[in-house]
Design an enzyme around this catalytic site. Structure first.
Site, mmCIF file in Angstrom:
data_model
loop_
_atom_site.group_PDB
_atom_site.id
_atom_site.type_symbol
_atom_site.label_atom_id
_atom_site.label_comp_id
_atom_site.label_asym_id
_atom_site.label_seq_id
_atom_site.Cartn_x
_atom_site.Cartn_y
_atom_site.Cartn_z
ATOM 1 N N ALA A 194 4.859 5.699 6.596
ATOM 2 C CA ALA A 194 5.224 4.965 7.809
ATOM 3 C C ALA A 194 6.712 5.140 8.097
ATOM 4 O O ALA A 194 7.114 5.421 9.240
ATOM 5 C CB ALA A 194 4.877 3.486 7.657
ATOM 6 N N SER A 226 0.826 -1.210 0.000
ATOM 7 C CA SER A 226 0.000 0.000 0.000
ATOM 8 C C SER A 226 0.855 1.252 0.000
ATOM 9 O O SER A 226 2.054 1.230 0.308
ATOM 10 C CB SER A 226 -0.949 0.021 1.206
ATOM 11 O OG SER A 226 -0.395 0.718 2.296
ATOM 12 N N VAL A 227 0.196 2.369 -0.318
ATOM 13 C CA VAL A 227 0.851 3.670 -0.341
ATOM 14 C C VAL A 227 1.339 4.075 1.045
ATOM 15 O O VAL A 227 2.252 4.892 1.188
ATOM 16 C CB VAL A 227 -0.130 4.731 -0.904
ATOM 17 C CG1 VAL A 227 -1.277 4.960 0.077
ATOM 18 C CG2 VAL A 227 0.567 6.031 -1.245
ATOM 19 N N LYS A 228 0.762 3.481 2.090
ATOM 20 C CA LYS A 228 1.079 3.877 3.463
ATOM 21 C C LYS A 228 2.497 3.527 3.887
ATOM 22 O O LYS A 228 2.990 4.050 4.886
ATOM 23 C CB LYS A 228 0.079 3.243 4.429
ATOM 24 C CG LYS A 228 -1.370 3.648 4.197
ATOM 25 C CD LYS A 228 -1.616 5.098 4.542
ATOM 26 C CE LYS A 228 -3.102 5.429 4.513
ATOM 27 N NZ LYS A 228 -3.379 6.809 4.918
ATOM 28 N N ASP A 229 3.151 2.622 3.144
ATOM 29 C CA ASP A 229 4.546 2.301 3.478
ATOM 30 C C ASP A 229 5.422 3.552 3.464
ATOM 31 O O ASP A 229 6.333 3.707 4.278
ATOM 32 C CB ASP A 229 5.127 1.309 2.461
ATOM 33 C CG ASP A 229 4.524 -0.082 2.591
ATOM 34 O OD1 ASP A 229 3.702 -0.288 3.501
ATOM 35 O OD2 ASP A 229 4.885 -0.946 1.783
#
Length: 453
Positions: A48, A42-45
């Site tokens: 994070a 996901s883009v959230k990596d």
């Protein structure tokens, strides 16, 4: 040799893929930024890593500490990867509307998962916002990430995602379309792109039950707009600091059904297996088609992987239960086709009322046909049994024949659904279907309502 020192070095530089069939009615070049190629899918990596590195740099996160975050699942996955590599513990607080796959994946990568109810106010002590804050206060040597108000979130996309899109489109991008949740992606990418070219339009995809669209258009935070919704990863009942409304040119809202249906369409028509917010983005894109011209280059961001929704949007039963499955229900057999193999539960005339009640409880049903040696001779309904019990407390020990009503009407498999529906009245709550092999099946009002699209 060409290799990465650890998995975190593989984050970013995700591909830009031309969309074809699913956007055929849009007169522009539409490109998908497919963020599932990140190691956490996901883009959230991206954010994070940035949030943790910034917290380490200013001392908020200390060696051996515990990271605590409220997440819809994807941010938790990104944080888990970083926590493993850097030696931190992780507690993820997640709402109960998120898919089981997301929860299972978080546990698989070592996170402790705390599940909170969805249908509560943000300020409620049970909400995942409140629980996250409380755990951070109670846990020694911990750091509460707070992705909603942590500005390292949008900074990650300003430094990484925006420049990637600009380079991949050779600066020709004219529109950027993305679902808005924490606001980090739309604000970070939007800021970078508008600095490069102020004429680039930034569009946010919102969902019904969220406050973003109305707040952007009127400046009013309308609590009447807040209600529970199914779509994951976009929309909010708060205004995160990461959402910079000044960078956003407009919002469009997408229904839960459309988001789910288009999530499946992307897989079937483009061979790209992505998540729920991608479906919302594509439907939103189609709703905005009058804004695009032939020479435009439109980039839409696909947030996460479809593997996190296998039990939901990619499950026929889940879709059917919510009326999301696009089926052509025209005949009696269409209504019962998914449970036609189930045995018809009946009760005999000489059995006791208590036996019928026991079967209703066991099989969680409300209507039962009554039979004798000649066939169907009556019916019992939970409402009728309740009335009989109120009138006579000893009714449970009476034979069914003393309380039964008229037999349910019987139709053939090919009977049009309109004709079946007309058989439901105040006095009749079910219809039997003759399967043609000596067996029968039952259709209830619930089945008819569930078939309505």
């Amino acid at each position: 040799m060409d290799f990465s020192k650890n998995i975190l070095e593989t984050i970013g530089n995700t591909p830009l893929v031309k969309l074809n069939k699913i956007v055929a009615e849009i007169d522009a070049l539409v490109l998908a930024k497919v963020e599932t190629f990140n190691p956490g899918n996901s883009v959230k990596d991206r954010m994070a890593v940035k949030m943790i590195e910034d917290a380490e740099a200013d001392g908020r996160l200390k060696p051996g500490g515990t990271i605590i975050e409220g997440t819809s699942g994807n941010t938790g996955m990104g944080l888990a990867l970083v926590a493993i590599i850097k030696g931190y513990k992780l507690i993820c607080v997640i709402s109960d509307k998120q898919s089981k796959e997301k929860m299972d994946i978080l546990r698989a990568v070592g996170a402790k998962v705390v599940v909170c109810p969805t249908d509560v106010e943000p300020t409620d002590p049970r909400s995942y916002y409140s629980v996250s804050k409380r755990l951070a206060e109670e846990t020694p040597n911990s750091w509460y990430v707070n992705q909603y108000d942590n500005m390292s979130n949008s900074l990650a996309h300003y430094e990484q995602t925006g420049p990637e899109i600009w380079k991949q489109t050779d600066g020709k991008i004219t529109h950027f379309v993305v679902g808005v949740g924490t606001g980090g992606t739309i604000s970070g990418v939007g800021k970078f792109l508008k600095e490069k070219n102020p004429n680039i339009k930034i569009w946010g995809i919102d969902t019904y039950g969220s406050v973003f669209k109305k707040y952007h258009e009127t400046g009013i935070f309308d609590e009447n707009e807040i209600y529970s919704y199914i779509t994951e990863g976009i929309g909010e009942d708060i205004l995160p600091k990461n959402v910079d409304f000044s960078l956003i040119d407009g919002f469009t809202k997408v229904t839960d059904k459309d988001a789910a249906v288009y999530t499946r369409k992307i897989a079937l028509e483009e061979a790209i297996f992505v998540g729920n917010s991608a479906g919302a983005c594509i439907k939103g894109l189609l709703q905005l088609k009058e804004h695009f011209k032939p020479d435009d280059v439109v980039v839409v961001l696909f947030h996460d992987s479809g593997s996190r929704y296998v039990g939901k949007m990619f499950n026929d039963d889940w879709m059917r239960e919510r009326g999301f499955l696009e089926e052509n229900i025209t005949k009696a057999e269409d209504v019962i086709k998914d449970h036609i193999d189930k045995q018809l539960i009946v009760v005999r005339t000489e059995e006791l009322v208590s036996h019928a009640i026991e079967r209703m409880r066991k099989y969680k049903i409300s209507q039962i046909p009554v039979v004798d040696i000649n066939g169907f001779v009556g019916s019992v309904d939970e409402t009728d049994l309740f009335r009989s019990y109120v009138a006579d407390k000893n009714v449970a020990e009476k034979p069914i024949k003393e309380v039964m009503g008229k037999p349910f009407p019987i139709v053939k498999l090919g009977t049009p659904i309109e004709e079946v529906s007309r058989l439901f009245t105040k006095e009749n709550d079910a219809v039997l279907v003759d399967l043609g092999n000596g067996n029968h099946h039952i259709i209830t009002k619930y089945d008819i309502i569930g078939s309505i699209k």
